[in-house]
Design a protein around this motif. Structure first.
Motif, PDB file in Angstrom:
ATOM      1  N   LEU A  48      12.539 -14.129 -15.593  1.00  0.00           N
ATOM      2  CA  LEU A  48      12.012 -13.234 -16.616  1.00  0.00           C
ATOM      3  C   LEU A  48      12.540 -13.596 -17.999  1.00  0.00           C
ATOM      4  CD1 LEU A  48      10.573 -10.395 -17.167  1.00  0.00           C
ATOM      5  CD2 LEU A  48      12.864  -9.439 -16.952  1.00  0.00           C
TER       6      LEU A  48
ATOM      7  N   ASP B 158      13.108 -11.650 -21.577  1.00  0.00           N
ATOM      8  CA  ASP B 158      13.133 -10.265 -22.041  1.00  0.00           C
ATOM      9  C   ASP B 158      12.587 -10.125 -23.455  1.00  0.00           C
ATOM     10  OD1 ASP B 158      15.134 -10.960 -23.859  1.00  0.00           O
ATOM     11  OD2 ASP B 158      16.748  -9.981 -22.750  1.00  0.00           O
TER      12      ASP B 158
ATOM     13  N   ARG C 145      15.877 -15.799 -21.684  1.00  0.00           N
ATOM     14  CA  ARG C 145      15.572 -15.981 -20.261  1.00  0.00           C
ATOM     15  C   ARG C 145      16.718 -15.391 -19.454  1.00  0.00           C
ATOM     16  NH1 ARG C 145      11.744 -18.646 -17.873  1.00  0.00           N
ATOM     17  NH2 ARG C 145      11.258 -19.929 -19.703  1.00  0.00           N
TER      18      ARG C 145
ATOM     19  N   ASP D  22       9.545 -13.327 -13.063  1.00  0.00           N
ATOM     20  CA  ASP D  22       8.523 -13.125 -14.096  1.00  0.00           C
ATOM     21  C   ASP D  22       7.181 -12.859 -13.421  1.00  0.00           C
ATOM     22  OD1 ASP D  22       6.752 -13.243 -16.212  1.00  0.00           O
ATOM     23  OD2 ASP D  22       7.305 -15.269 -16.858  1.00  0.00           O
TER      24      ASP D  22
ATOM     25  N   THR E 216      11.939  -4.516 -16.155  1.00  0.00           N
ATOM     26  CA  THR E 216      11.469  -5.852 -15.790  1.00  0.00           C
ATOM     27  C   THR E 216       9.952  -5.981 -15.681  1.00  0.00           C
ATOM     28  OG1 THR E 216      11.822  -5.303 -13.437  1.00  0.00           O
ATOM     29  CG2 THR E 216      13.601  -6.449 -14.580  1.00  0.00           C
TER      30      THR E 216
ATOM     31  N   SER F 247       7.132  -8.908 -19.461  1.00  0.00           N
ATOM     32  CA  SER F 247       7.675 -10.244 -19.661  1.00  0.00           C
ATOM     33  C   SER F 247       7.220 -10.795 -21.011  1.00  0.00           C
ATOM     34  CB  SER F 247       7.199 -11.175 -18.541  1.00  0.00           C
ATOM     35  OG  SER F 247       7.520 -12.515 -18.830  1.00  0.00           O
TER      36      SER F 247
ATOM     37  N   SER G 105       7.486 -14.207 -21.763  1.00  0.00           N
ATOM     38  CA  SER G 105       7.499 -15.652 -21.557  1.00  0.00           C
ATOM     39  C   SER G 105       6.219 -16.286 -22.089  1.00  0.00           C
ATOM     40  CB  SER G 105       7.619 -15.948 -20.058  1.00  0.00           C
ATOM     41  OG  SER G 105       6.448 -15.504 -19.380  1.00  0.00           O
TER      42      SER G 105
ATOM     43  N   SER H 232       0.453  -5.582 -19.067  1.00  0.00           N
ATOM     44  CA  SER H 232       1.648  -5.702 -18.232  1.00  0.00           C
ATOM     45  C   SER H 232       1.516  -4.851 -16.976  1.00  0.00           C
ATOM     46  CB  SER H 232       2.889  -5.288 -19.026  1.00  0.00           C
ATOM     47  OG  SER H 232       3.074  -6.115 -20.158  1.00  0.00           O
TER      48      SER H 232
END
Length: 645
Positions: A90, A92, A97, A107, A148, A151, A153, A215
């Motif tokens: 994941l 944040d 990372r 992720d 969580t 993500s 990313s 999400s």
């Protein structure tokens, strides 16, 4: 109602663990949850699987007649996997990372992570899908715990751009929906849209709302993928997921659609850290938890998938270990929580955990057995309550009141609170408590659900309001329902933009009022409100000016001071066979008066209860719970009056 326990054979020696199934059976347990964190034990090295230990455990439980709920192990990817492939981890909100060494570090947006999930879930499902002990499956564990879900990313950025293209079709449509002309945020291509983090100041609220929706969809799709694999290899077994109380990062109505029924995890004393409870209330309920936190969770999960059962998959059975203050529960608290679960419609309660962990992050958490393997306080309470709840008749919860809740409103409200002490949950729970304090049963429902069986509809904050929802509620009022609308209702469109004519947006013609001004009050500031008969109440945090638009609007309360002095704080209007009441002020005493009036108009029997007392009904039984003293009285409503307790 079934009782069960969460257990971890991988945490103790084989010889020790093999003594447990008979103890569980003797205690009155029927269900054991296993293996939700055991991936590294399943697969100690890539492609090398060891299931001998779990085979023996499942067989031993089966020999005692205990049913097994198996968890898919995806909440804890093994170290060998994330060490070799850190791109699965994941990222944040701060762009960092996250590292392994804990749990829930994957992720949701990573396609490679989905491939690894498919692989391990299929292996486990093939091996145990037809085992006679396995009655059902739990997917993953507590989706989104530890912040969580969202993500940030590169995977998430590209997936979000694709999600937006699918939703809007053209970038012009996106710009219009988001009002992107503001601060020169207009886009020319979807691949220009970044994630709404690390901005200098607050991001566009419509951008943020859509990112929350995207999400949420990622979590739902990921869980559905696991469910489809389990159903393919384990037909006839249920599939559920253990959600959390008041968790807000994904839409649980969507997430439950593909499950057989929802489950949730509840730790009543640990939940007291919620910000809106006063210090006095936290002290009063330090050893039992506040009655309405777990109560709301039961009512929510009972209604999130109408017609389905709901389970408690983790029930606190002693002190927790993750709250700010991990208080030892009062004598009788475990029995109280178990009886509350039954009274609110639960079909099973599974206690966390069998034996206290002797290593790892949860070694301070209690179990039914202590670290030394001897029975702890919770064990004795379960022994006492087991015959009561297993013999208790089922039946439905006869709620005539629906509390309306949705995630779009939650996300939009909390992104721009306008008053630091305000929050969606604080506002909604104020309405829920006002209802429960008057002894009524409550179903929590989505505003677009079938509401035709309810006499009173309570909408604490439909902040994001569509024409479709407004039309649906209008139909309910016309057929005779009494609708109560709380502050900040109908302020935004589905896009996140405001309704230009003012709140309550498309419900204004029904309510007969428009909100012309609102006032976010500073901490410690109060505003007087006078209701009928000269009764005075104090409003805090938030007040609204409800301006009547038609002559048949009745003003029930007015502000007596401040910029809104003389303006309407509460209104009521008849419509069709029903009516609409609006309240624009945060005030516990005023809310109690207003909800009582709505319940009376709806013909719902109610009466104020003593502090800490709650009444719940299921089938022909009434359960009176006193949360100050951890006691429950059960009354058979079908019995002659002279034989009732």
């Amino acid at each position: 109602m079934r009782l069960g326990v969460c257990d971890y054979p991988e945490h103790v020696s084989r010889e020790t663990w093999l003594t447990y199934p008979a103890m569980m059976k003797t205690l009155g347990l029927e269900v054991v949850r296993l293996a939700e964190f055991a991936w590294a034990r399943f697969e100690p090295r890539p492609g090398e699987f060891d299931f001998d230990w779990l085979d023996e455990a499942v067989d031993a439980l089966h020999a005692e007649g205990l049913g097994v709920v198996l968890g898919t192990p995806t909440a804890t990817p093994p170290n060998w996997l994330t060490h070799e492939r850190p791109e699965l981890l994941l990222v944040d909100e701060q762009g960092r990372r996250r590292r392994p060494g804990s749990r829930r570090h994957y992720d949701y947006a990573s396609p490679d992570w989905w491939d690894e999930t498919r692989r391990v879930v299929e292996v486990v499902a093939r091996r145990y899908g037809a085992h006679p002990a396995v009655i059902g499956w739990q997917t993953d564990n507590e989706h989104g715990c530890h912040d969580t879900v969202r993500s940030y990313s590169d995977h998430a950025r590209r997936a979000f751009q694709r999600w937006l293209a699918a939703k809007y079709g053209t970038v012009d449509a996106l710009n219009d929906a988001w009002g992107a002309v503001f601060w020169s945020q207009t886009y020319t291509r979807f691949d220009e849209v970044d994630l709404p983090n690390l901005t200098v100041y607050t991001p566009n609220p419509s951008h943020l709302l859509d990112f929350h929706r995207y999400s949420s969809d990622q979590v739902v799709a990921y869980d559905r993928m696991q469910t489809e694999i389990l159903r393919a290899h384990s037909p006839g077994r249920f599939v559920t997921h253990n959600f959390m109380v008041l968790f807000e990062q994904f839409d649980h109505y969507d997430a439950c659609a593909h499950l057989d029924f929802p489950s949730f995890d509840t730790y009543p004393t640990a939940f007291l850290d919620v910000s809106w409870l006063s210090a006095d209330l936290k002290r009063t309920y330090a050893r039992t938890g506040h009655p309405d936190l777990a109560g709301f969770a039961h009512d929510f999960y009972r209604g999130v998938k109408p017609g389905a059962a709901h389970w408690v998959m983790e029930q606190q059975a002693g002190h927790a270990d993750w709250a700010a203050h991990n208080t030892l529960p009062a004598d009788g608290a475990v029995n109280l929580w178990t009886m509350q679960a039954h009274a609110h419609g639960a079909d099973a309660v599974v206690y966390f955990r069998w034996r206290a962990a002797t290593a790892g992050a949860e070694l301070m958490h209690s179990g039914l057995l202590r670290h030394d393997g001897k029975p702890d306080r919770g064990y004795h309470e379960v022994r006492d309550v087991a015959p009561l709840v297993k013999a208790a008749p089922g039946g439905r919860v006869p709620a005539r009141v629906a509390l309306l809740h949705d995630f779009d409103s939650l996300w939009a409200y909390d992104a721009q609170k306008h008053a630091r002490s305000a929050s969606y949950w604080a506002q909604l729970m104020g309405f829920y408590t006002a209802l429960r304090e008057q002894g009524v049963d409550v179903d929590v429902r989505h505003p677009l659900a079938d509401l035709s069986s309810y006499d009173a509809l309570v909408a604490p904050c439909l902040h994001v309001l569509s024409e479709e929802t407004a039309a649906h509620l209008r139909t309910q009022v016309e057929r005779g329902a009494r609708l109560l609308l709380g502050p900040r209702t109908g302020f935004r469109r589905e896009s996140g933009r405001v309704w230009e004519d003012g709140a309550p947006g498309p419900l204004a013609p029904l309510a007969g009022v428009r909100v012309r001004n609102f006032d976010a009050l500073a901490p410690g500031t109060t505003v007087g409100v006078t209701a009928g008969g000269g009764e005075t109440h104090l409003a805090r945090t938030w007040t609204e000016d409800l301006e009547p638009q038609v002559d048949d609007v009745e003003v029930l309360a007015r502000y007596t001071e401040g910029p809104l002095r003389g303006r309407a704080a509460v209104t009521r209007r008849a419509h069709g066979a029903g009516g609409v009441t609006c309240i624009g002020a945060w005030s516990e005493t005023l809310l109690r008066r207003v909800t009582s009036g709505v319940l009376s108009a709806a013909g719902v029997e109610h009466a104020p209860l003593p502090e800490g007392v709650r009444v719940s009904r299921r089938g022909e039984r009434q359960y009176t719970q006193d949360w100050r003293y951890a006691t429950v009285v059960v009354e058979n409503l079908a019995a002659p009056l002279e034989t009732r307790p």
